[in-house]
Design a protein around this motif. Sequence first.
Motif, PDB file in Angstrom:
ATOM      1  N   VAL A  25       0.914  -0.959   0.068  1.00 39.31           N
ATOM      2  CA  VAL A  25       0.308  -0.068  -0.634  1.00 39.31           C
ATOM      3  C   VAL A  25       0.649   1.112  -0.413  1.00 39.31           C
ATOM      4  O   VAL A  25       2.030   0.869   0.409  1.00 39.31           O
ATOM      5  CB  VAL A  25      -0.636  -0.236   0.835  1.00 39.31           C
ATOM      6  CG1 VAL A  25      -1.933   1.608   1.184  1.00 39.31           C
ATOM      7  CG2 VAL A  25      -1.929  -1.301   0.664  1.00 39.31           C
ATOM      8  N   GLY A  26       0.774   2.480  -0.834  1.00 40.26           N
ATOM      9  CA  GLY A  26       1.038   3.620  -0.923  1.00 40.26           C
ATOM     10  C   GLY A  26       2.430   3.692  -1.975  1.00 40.26           C
ATOM     11  O   GLY A  26       3.398   4.205  -2.791  1.00 40.26           O
ATOM     12  N   GLN A  27       2.064   2.104  -2.432  1.00 37.53           N
ATOM     13  CA  GLN A  27       3.586   1.804  -3.683  1.00 37.53           C
ATOM     14  C   GLN A  27       2.957   2.564  -4.801  1.00 37.53           C
ATOM     15  O   GLN A  27       1.778   2.539  -4.972  1.00 37.53           O
ATOM     16  CB  GLN A  27       4.023   0.228  -4.397  1.00 37.53           C
ATOM     17  CG  GLN A  27       4.118  -0.065  -2.941  1.00 37.53           C
ATOM     18  CD  GLN A  27       6.132   0.554  -2.223  1.00 37.53           C
ATOM     19  OE1 GLN A  27       7.190   1.103  -3.085  1.00 37.53           O
ATOM     20  NE2 GLN A  27       6.218   0.866  -1.408  1.00 37.53           N
ATOM     21  N   SER A  28       3.532   2.257  -6.549  1.00 36.89           N
ATOM     22  CA  SER A  28       3.512   3.113  -7.658  1.00 36.89           C
ATOM     23  C   SER A  28       2.768   1.792  -8.427  1.00 36.89           C
ATOM     24  O   SER A  28       2.931   0.329  -7.787  1.00 36.89           O
ATOM     25  CB  SER A  28       4.243   3.752  -8.161  1.00 36.89           C
ATOM     26  OG  SER A  28       5.016   2.680  -8.889  1.00 36.89           O
ATOM     27  N   GLU A  29       1.835   2.431  -8.756  1.00 34.39           N
ATOM     28  CA  GLU A  29       0.676   0.997  -9.832  1.00 34.39           C
ATOM     29  C   GLU A  29       2.434   0.391 -10.604  1.00 34.39           C
ATOM     30  O   GLU A  29       2.369  -0.715 -10.289  1.00 34.39           O
ATOM     31  CB  GLU A  29       0.123   1.957 -10.745  1.00 34.39           C
ATOM     32  CG  GLU A  29      -1.200   1.048 -11.589  1.00 34.39           C
ATOM     33  CD  GLU A  29      -1.778   2.023 -12.445  1.00 34.39           C
ATOM     34  OE1 GLU A  29      -1.734   1.165 -13.890  1.00 34.39           O
ATOM     35  OE2 GLU A  29      -2.984   1.918 -11.664  1.00 34.39           O
ATOM     36  N   THR A  30       2.991   0.955 -11.003  1.00 30.87           N
ATOM     37  CA  THR A  30       3.949  -0.049 -11.702  1.00 30.87           C
ATOM     38  C   THR A  30       4.529  -0.525 -10.578  1.00 30.87           C
ATOM     39  O   THR A  30       5.076  -2.007 -11.296  1.00 30.87           O
ATOM     40  CB  THR A  30       4.544   1.154 -12.336  1.00 30.87           C
ATOM     41  OG1 THR A  30       4.216   2.491 -12.989  1.00 30.87           O
ATOM     42  CG2 THR A  30       6.208   0.701 -13.238  1.00 30.87           C
ATOM     43  N   GLU A  31       4.818  -0.538  -9.848  1.00 32.21           N
ATOM     44  CA  GLU A  31       5.541  -1.580  -8.547  1.00 32.21           C
ATOM     45  C   GLU A  31       4.936  -2.156  -7.973  1.00 32.21           C
ATOM     46  O   GLU A  31       5.769  -3.797  -8.449  1.00 32.21           O
ATOM     47  CB  GLU A  31       5.544  -0.242  -7.597  1.00 32.21           C
ATOM     48  CG  GLU A  31       7.384   0.180  -7.946  1.00 32.21           C
ATOM     49  CD  GLU A  31       7.209   1.976  -6.900  1.00 32.21           C
ATOM     50  OE1 GLU A  31       8.812   1.808  -6.067  1.00 32.21           O
ATOM     51  OE2 GLU A  31       6.238   2.138  -6.184  1.00 32.21           O
ATOM     52  N   ILE A  32       3.609  -2.258  -8.492  1.00 24.55           N
ATOM     53  CA  ILE A  32       2.893  -2.808  -8.057  1.00 24.55           C
ATOM     54  C   ILE A  32       2.657  -3.987  -8.472  1.00 24.55           C
ATOM     55  O   ILE A  32       2.255  -5.539  -8.470  1.00 24.55           O
ATOM     56  CB  ILE A  32       1.083  -2.669  -7.646  1.00 24.55           C
ATOM     57  CG1 ILE A  32       1.664  -1.459  -5.712  1.00 24.55           C
ATOM     58  CG2 ILE A  32       0.146  -3.581  -7.180  1.00 24.55           C
ATOM     59  CD1 ILE A  32       0.109  -0.800  -6.159  1.00 24.55           C
ATOM     60  N   ILE A  33       2.212  -3.486 -10.031  1.00 23.36           N
ATOM     61  CA  ILE A  33       1.811  -4.599 -11.301  1.00 23.36           C
ATOM     62  C   ILE A  33       3.046  -5.236 -11.468  1.00 23.36           C
ATOM     63  O   ILE A  33       3.369  -6.566 -11.415  1.00 23.36           O
ATOM     64  CB  ILE A  33       2.095  -3.606 -12.234  1.00 23.36           C
ATOM     65  CG1 ILE A  33       0.700  -3.493 -12.135  1.00 23.36           C
ATOM     66  CG2 ILE A  33       2.346  -4.536 -13.659  1.00 23.36           C
ATOM     67  CD1 ILE A  33       0.502  -2.010 -13.370  1.00 23.36           C
ATOM     68  N   ALA A  34       4.483  -5.008 -11.125  1.00 26.88           N
ATOM     69  CA  ALA A  34       6.159  -5.396 -10.785  1.00 26.88           C
ATOM     70  C   ALA A  34       6.028  -6.908  -9.845  1.00 26.88           C
ATOM     71  O   ALA A  34       6.466  -8.043 -10.415  1.00 26.88           O
ATOM     72  CB  ALA A  34       6.639  -4.545 -11.016  1.00 26.88           C
ATOM     73  N   ALA A  35       5.695  -6.174  -8.703  1.00 24.35           N
ATOM     74  CA  ALA A  35       5.029  -7.347  -7.728  1.00 24.35           C
ATOM     75  C   ALA A  35       4.409  -8.526  -8.189  1.00 24.35           C
ATOM     76  O   ALA A  35       4.540  -9.180  -7.812  1.00 24.35           O
ATOM     77  CB  ALA A  35       5.403  -6.856  -6.479  1.00 24.35           C
ATOM     78  N   LEU A  36       3.676  -8.237  -9.009  1.00 27.19           N
ATOM     79  CA  LEU A  36       2.345  -8.851  -9.111  1.00 27.19           C
ATOM     80  C   LEU A  36       2.326 -10.151 -10.134  1.00 27.19           C
ATOM     81  O   LEU A  36       2.210 -11.081 -10.133  1.00 27.19           O
ATOM     82  CB  LEU A  36       0.735  -8.191  -9.872  1.00 27.19           C
ATOM     83  CG  LEU A  36      -0.584  -9.336 -10.251  1.00 27.19           C
ATOM     84  CD1 LEU A  36      -0.930 -10.223  -9.088  1.00 27.19           C
ATOM     85  CD2 LEU A  36      -1.809  -7.966 -11.136  1.00 27.19           C
ATOM     86  N   GLY A  37       3.000  -9.623 -10.905  1.00 28.48           N
ATOM     87  CA  GLY A  37       4.092 -10.764 -11.813  1.00 28.48           C
ATOM     88  C   GLY A  37       3.488 -10.541 -12.992  1.00 28.48           C
ATOM     89  O   GLY A  37       2.378 -10.107 -13.471  1.00 28.48           O
ATOM     90  N   LYS A  38       4.145 -11.137 -14.137  1.00 27.05           N
ATOM     91  CA  LYS A  38       3.451 -11.685 -15.996  1.00 27.05           C
ATOM     92  C   LYS A  38       2.423 -12.875 -15.529  1.00 27.05           C
ATOM     93  O   LYS A  38       2.089 -12.841 -16.659  1.00 27.05           O
ATOM     94  CB  LYS A  38       4.112 -11.588 -17.029  1.00 27.05           C
ATOM     95  CG  LYS A  38       5.246 -10.797 -17.057  1.00 27.05           C
ATOM     96  CD  LYS A  38       6.453 -10.456 -17.706  1.00 27.05           C
ATOM     97  CE  LYS A  38       7.235  -9.643 -18.066  1.00 27.05           C
ATOM     98  NZ  LYS A  38       7.933  -9.182 -19.208  1.00 27.05           N
ATOM     99  N   GLY A  39       2.692 -13.592 -14.558  1.00 27.78           N
ATOM    100  CA  GLY A  39       1.755 -15.025 -14.818  1.00 27.78           C
ATOM    101  C   GLY A  39       0.320 -14.750 -14.502  1.00 27.78           C
ATOM    102  O   GLY A  39      -0.320 -13.122 -13.940  1.00 27.78           O
ATOM    103  N   PHE A  40      -1.016 -15.342 -14.641  1.00 24.10           N
ATOM    104  CA  PHE A  40      -2.311 -15.569 -15.072  1.00 24.10           C
ATOM    105  C   PHE A  40      -2.079 -15.158 -12.805  1.00 24.10           C
ATOM    106  O   PHE A  40      -1.819 -16.058 -12.015  1.00 24.10           O
ATOM    107  CB  PHE A  40      -2.991 -16.668 -14.799  1.00 24.10           C
ATOM    108  CG  PHE A  40      -4.216 -16.255 -14.578  1.00 24.10           C
ATOM    109  CD1 PHE A  40      -5.483 -15.215 -16.280  1.00 24.10           C
ATOM    110  CD2 PHE A  40      -5.424 -16.854 -14.110  1.00 24.10           C
ATOM    111  CE1 PHE A  40      -5.910 -14.949 -16.329  1.00 24.10           C
ATOM    112  CE2 PHE A  40      -6.630 -16.936 -14.286  1.00 24.10           C
ATOM    113  CZ  PHE A  40      -7.423 -16.006 -14.994  1.00 24.10           C
ATOM    114  N   PRO A  41      -3.267 -13.728 -12.282  1.00 27.00           N
ATOM    115  CA  PRO A  41      -3.096 -13.928 -10.506  1.00 27.00           C
ATOM    116  C   PRO A  41      -3.922 -14.676 -10.431  1.00 27.00           C
ATOM    117  O   PRO A  41      -4.655 -15.662 -10.942  1.00 27.00           O
ATOM    118  CB  PRO A  41      -3.802 -12.779 -11.150  1.00 27.00           C
ATOM    119  CG  PRO A  41      -3.156 -11.520 -12.211  1.00 27.00           C
ATOM    120  CD  PRO A  41      -3.426 -13.379 -12.968  1.00 27.00           C
ATOM    121  N   LYS A  42      -3.591 -14.974  -8.508  1.00 23.21           N
ATOM    122  CA  LYS A  42      -4.717 -15.875  -7.755  1.00 23.21           C
ATOM    123  C   LYS A  42      -6.724 -15.462  -8.001  1.00 23.21           C
ATOM    124  O   LYS A  42      -6.284 -14.457  -8.057  1.00 23.21           O
ATOM    125  CB  LYS A  42      -4.532 -16.467  -6.943  1.00 23.21           C
ATOM    126  CG  LYS A  42      -2.457 -17.066  -6.493  1.00 23.21           C
ATOM    127  CD  LYS A  42      -2.322 -17.044  -5.438  1.00 23.21           C
ATOM    128  CE  LYS A  42      -0.844 -17.537  -5.684  1.00 23.21           C
ATOM    129  NZ  LYS A  42      -0.159 -17.733  -4.062  1.00 23.21           N
TER     130      LYS A  42
END
Length: 225
Positions: A25-42
């Motif tokens: 929380v508080g991180q940029s959308e770009t950082e959150i997307i990077a953490a989420l990764g390229k795979g299919f989300p749970k």
Amino acid sequence: MPSVIVWDIETVPDLSGFARAHGLVGQSETEIIAALGKGFPKPPYHSIVCIGALTAEWQEQGWKVTSVKAPHVGDHSEKKLIQEFVDQVSDLRPVLVTYNGSGFDFPVLRYRSMVHNVSAPGLFSRPYFNRYSEDALDLCDALSSFGSSTKMKLDEICKFMGLAGKPNDINGSQVREYFEAGRLQEISDYCVSDVINTYRLWLRWELFNGKLDQGEFEFSDKIEG
């Protein structure tokens, strides 16, 4: 009167939910997307943007389609989309038919209902969450005999059987792109094509297993409008 709802959802990643779960929380959308990764989300990390539903009722001649719709978040909140769908299930107590619903649509619906504090007792009026029950028939599981190595994509199996399949200008991987561009009606139209294909595939399943005769199958396959 016996009824069936063939349904499907379209989703985008829930970045805020993922951020809460992973201390971002508080991180940029770009950082959150990077953490989420390229795979299919749970499943919990999907937000529903559209719920497509084809409703049919049994008549003497076979199944008659009474409604085909796919409301989206451009018209209603995600919570309202879910509430209206689960209320319809509660009212009709139908057979619920999906393609890969046990692996995706049902888990996402459960999580998103709970995120929004939606009451859905109708989802427990029949054994919809029993994997081997035809109260909630997942055609992907049924046609593959519950074997992941033999599963086919909906578009592939529909086109193989001579059905329309998915439109050429959009597929599931593009839903997020369309969503961000505000092309919600096109997502809705895509979702409608999926539920119609799934319904017609289900009719072939019902004919194959003897629950429909040829005349009932042909009557049921007519979708007006």
